[in-house]
Enzyme design. Structure first.
Site, PDB file in Angstrom:
ATOM      1  N   TYR A  37      29.666 104.261  36.313  1.00 32.17           N
ATOM      2  CA  TYR A  37      30.117 102.865  36.261  1.00 32.17           C
ATOM      3  C   TYR A  37      31.362 102.734  35.377  1.00 32.17           C
ATOM      4  CZ  TYR A  37      29.753  97.796  35.413  1.00 32.17           C
ATOM      5  OH  TYR A  37      30.004  96.453  35.306  1.00 32.17           O
ATOM      6  N   SER A  91      34.891  94.784  33.289  1.00 32.08           N
ATOM      7  CA  SER A  91      33.781  94.811  32.328  1.00 32.08           C
ATOM      8  C   SER A  91      34.303  95.279  30.987  1.00 32.08           C
ATOM      9  CB  SER A  91      32.716  95.804  32.820  1.00 32.08           C
ATOM     10  OG  SER A  91      31.723  96.014  31.832  1.00 32.08           O
TER      11      SER A  91
HETATM   12  N1  LIG Z   1      25.964  91.392  34.337  1.00 32.49           N
HETATM   13  C1  LIG Z   1      26.732  91.945  33.439  1.00 32.49           C
HETATM   14  O1  LIG Z   1      26.333  92.097  32.275  1.00 32.49           O
HETATM   15  C2  LIG Z   1      28.134  92.365  33.792  1.00 32.49           C
HETATM   16  C3  LIG Z   1      28.990  92.711  32.744  1.00 32.49           C
HETATM   17  C4  LIG Z   1      30.282  93.095  33.040  1.00 32.49           C
HETATM   18  C5  LIG Z   1      30.720  93.121  34.349  1.00 32.49           C
HETATM   19  N2  LIG Z   1      29.879  92.788  35.345  1.00 32.49           N
HETATM   20  C6  LIG Z   1      30.400  92.838  36.724  1.00 32.49           C
HETATM   21  O2  LIG Z   1      30.067  91.645  37.373  1.00 32.49           O
HETATM   22  C7  LIG Z   1      30.057  91.859  38.793  1.00 32.49           C
HETATM   23  C8  LIG Z   1      28.827  91.200  39.379  1.00 32.49           C
HETATM   24  O3  LIG Z   1      27.658  91.794  38.851  1.00 32.49           O
HETATM   25  P1  LIG Z   1      26.405  90.939  38.391  1.00 32.49           P
HETATM   26  O4  LIG Z   1      26.243  91.123  36.948  1.00 32.49           O
HETATM   27  O5  LIG Z   1      26.477  89.563  38.936  1.00 32.49           O
HETATM   28  O6  LIG Z   1      25.220  91.781  39.069  1.00 32.49           O
HETATM   29  P2  LIG Z   1      24.303  91.477  40.344  1.00 32.49           P
HETATM   30  O7  LIG Z   1      23.505  90.252  40.119  1.00 32.49           O
HETATM   31  O8  LIG Z   1      23.610  92.777  40.597  1.00 32.49           O
HETATM   32  O9  LIG Z   1      25.353  91.192  41.487  1.00 32.49           O
HETATM   33  C9  LIG Z   1      26.103  92.216  42.068  1.00 32.49           C
HETATM   34  C10 LIG Z   1      26.536  91.782  43.439  1.00 32.49           C
HETATM   35  O10 LIG Z   1      27.305  92.840  44.022  1.00 32.49           O
HETATM   36  C11 LIG Z   1      26.789  93.060  45.306  1.00 32.49           C
HETATM   37  N3  LIG Z   1      27.052  94.387  45.845  1.00 32.49           N
HETATM   38  C12 LIG Z   1      26.549  95.586  45.466  1.00 32.49           C
HETATM   39  N4  LIG Z   1      26.962  96.539  46.301  1.00 32.49           N
HETATM   40  C13 LIG Z   1      27.746  95.929  47.238  1.00 32.49           C
HETATM   41  C14 LIG Z   1      28.449  96.358  48.377  1.00 32.49           C
HETATM   42  N5  LIG Z   1      28.426  97.639  48.782  1.00 32.49           N
HETATM   43  N6  LIG Z   1      29.144  95.458  49.112  1.00 32.49           N
HETATM   44  C15 LIG Z   1      29.164  94.155  48.747  1.00 32.49           C
HETATM   45  N7  LIG Z   1      28.508  93.674  47.693  1.00 32.49           N
HETATM   46  C16 LIG Z   1      27.803  94.559  46.947  1.00 32.49           C
HETATM   47  C17 LIG Z   1      25.305  92.810  45.178  1.00 32.49           C
HETATM   48  O11 LIG Z   1      24.737  92.654  46.463  1.00 32.49           O
HETATM   49  P3  LIG Z   1      23.223  93.127  46.814  1.00 32.49           P
HETATM   50  O12 LIG Z   1      22.343  92.005  46.347  1.00 32.49           O
HETATM   51  O13 LIG Z   1      23.248  93.279  48.309  1.00 32.49           O
HETATM   52  O14 LIG Z   1      22.976  94.407  46.096  1.00 32.49           O
HETATM   53  C18 LIG Z   1      25.358  91.525  44.375  1.00 32.49           C
HETATM   54  O15 LIG Z   1      25.672  90.429  45.195  1.00 32.49           O
HETATM   55  C19 LIG Z   1      30.159  93.363  38.977  1.00 32.49           C
HETATM   56  O16 LIG Z   1      31.484  93.730  39.300  1.00 32.49           O
HETATM   57  C20 LIG Z   1      29.805  93.906  37.610  1.00 32.49           C
HETATM   58  O17 LIG Z   1      30.382  95.166  37.389  1.00 32.49           O
HETATM   59  C21 LIG Z   1      28.588  92.416  35.105  1.00 32.49           C
END
Ligand SMILES: NC(=O)c1ccc[n+]([C@@H]2O[C@H](COP(=O)([O-])OP(=O)(O)OC[C@H]3O[C@@H](n4cnc5c(N)ncnc54)[C@H](OP(=O)(O)O)[C@@H]3O)[C@@H](O)[C@H]2O)c1
Length: 276
Positions: A147, A134
């Site tokens: 985080y 991130s």
């Molecule tokens: N969205 C942003 O702005 C952003 C920016 C920078 C980086 N990121 C990174 O992108 C990645 C994905 O996030 P996202 O934005 O797509 O958010 P998201 O829609 O909340 O997706 C997160 C995913 O991680 C899963 N997860 C959470 N805890 C877990 C566990 N214990 N074991 C396995 N899976 C787990 C969630 O599953 P559940 O549905 O079961 O909770 C969901 O499938 C993350 O690494 C995040 O740090 C996101």
């Protein structure tokens, strides 16, 4: 030609789901994992090879890898480490347990999974490990300490791993997205409600603003991009002969990457403290 195989964590929503779909459309053999059985079933119904994988649970990680390797005959071309959540809260309001939980999922689970996959990639003489970090892996924002810490730690571990795997045929890349449309804020709000008690906190007033940001419908900030923006970088990291160490995604990542290089910590703090 056999399809390239890729294991992805956190495919229930957001970036994981978008990347899984995009790679499936491009004829990859996608092992799309999720921690909830209902999501695994949904992904299977959508045509993925889907498995349960909870990053906070060693047994679940190990049995998922075992199953993937049984299905592929012991090979895996790529791993996209993605599943994570944001634990909001001021640093002084984070208990040791809550901080540990953040690291269990966002760092230790990724590390355990990666360690299981590296010997496979070493044996086959090639592999791609792509870490979804991130912009908060290199700049800090208030109320995101847990985080921030997990992503800074991921950056350190990944930079070291890249050096140690040089010449092995295994390439390691970091993706650094800024705001991407996903369920991230929704899930962060749940973690906030679960673990932070705003009553009596010196940050109580700021928490009201934070709650509004986390529950606001639609994009919370300008320059938010869809998951496809990350997919493009993942494809480069998978297919390029010389994948990059870091892939910036979104304007805020480029902006803060630039500011971090040119400003002193004092001046950078003046910018970052304005962001709620
Ligand atoms: N969205 C942003 O702005 C952003 C920016 C920078 C980086 N990121 C990174 O992108 C990645 C994905 O996030 P996202 O934005 O797509 O958010 P998201 O829609 O909340 O997706 C997160 C995913 O991680 C899963 N997860 C959470 N805890 C877990 C566990 N214990 N074991 C396995 N899976 C787990 C969630 O599953 P559940 O549905 O079961 O909770 C969901 O499938 C993350 O690494 C995040 O740090 C996101």
């Amino acid at each position: 030609m056999t399809k390239k195989s890729v294991l992805i964590t956190g495919c229930s929503s957001g970036i994981g789901l978008g990347v899984a779909e995009g790679l499936k459309d491009r004829s990859y053999r996608v092992f799309a994992t999720a921690r909830q059985a209902t999501d695994v079933a949904r992904l299977a119904a959508a045509g993925f090879e889907s498995l349960q994988l909870d990053l906070a649970d060693s047994d679940s990680i190990q049995s998922a890898v075992k199953e993937v390797l049984a299905r592929t005959g012991g090979t895996l071309d790529a791993l996209f480490n993605n599943g994570a959540y944001g634990q909001p809260g001021a640093v002084e309001d984070l208990s040791r347990e809550v901080l540990r939980e953040q690291f269990e999922t966002n760092l230790f689970g990724w590390h355990e999974l990666t360690r299981l996959v590296i010997p496979v990639m070493r044996r086959q003489g090639h592999g791609r490990i792509i870490q979804n970090s991130s912009v908060l892996g290199f700049v800090a924002l208030r109320y995101r300490g847990a985080y921030n810490a997990s992503k800074y730690a991921l950056e350190g571990l990944t930079d070291t791993l890249r050096l140690e795997l040089a010449g092995s045929g295994i390439h390691v890349s970091l993706i650094e997205p800024g705001p991407i449309a996903s369920h991230f804020r929704e899930n962060a709000f749940k973690a906030y409600q679960r673990n932070i008690n705003p009553q009596g906190s010196p940050h109580q007033d700021m928490y009201r603003h934070m709650e509004a940001r986390l529950t606001r419908p639609g994009p919370a900030v300008p320059f938010t991009l869809p998951a496809e923006a990350v997919l493009k970088k993942v494809i480069h990291a998978l297919q390029s002969r010389r994948p990059r160490a870091r892939y910036y995604v979104t304007f805020p990542t480029w902006l803060f990457g630039f500011l971090k290089r040119i400003l002193s910590s004092r001046l950078l703090d003046r910018v970052l403290i304005k962001i709620g």
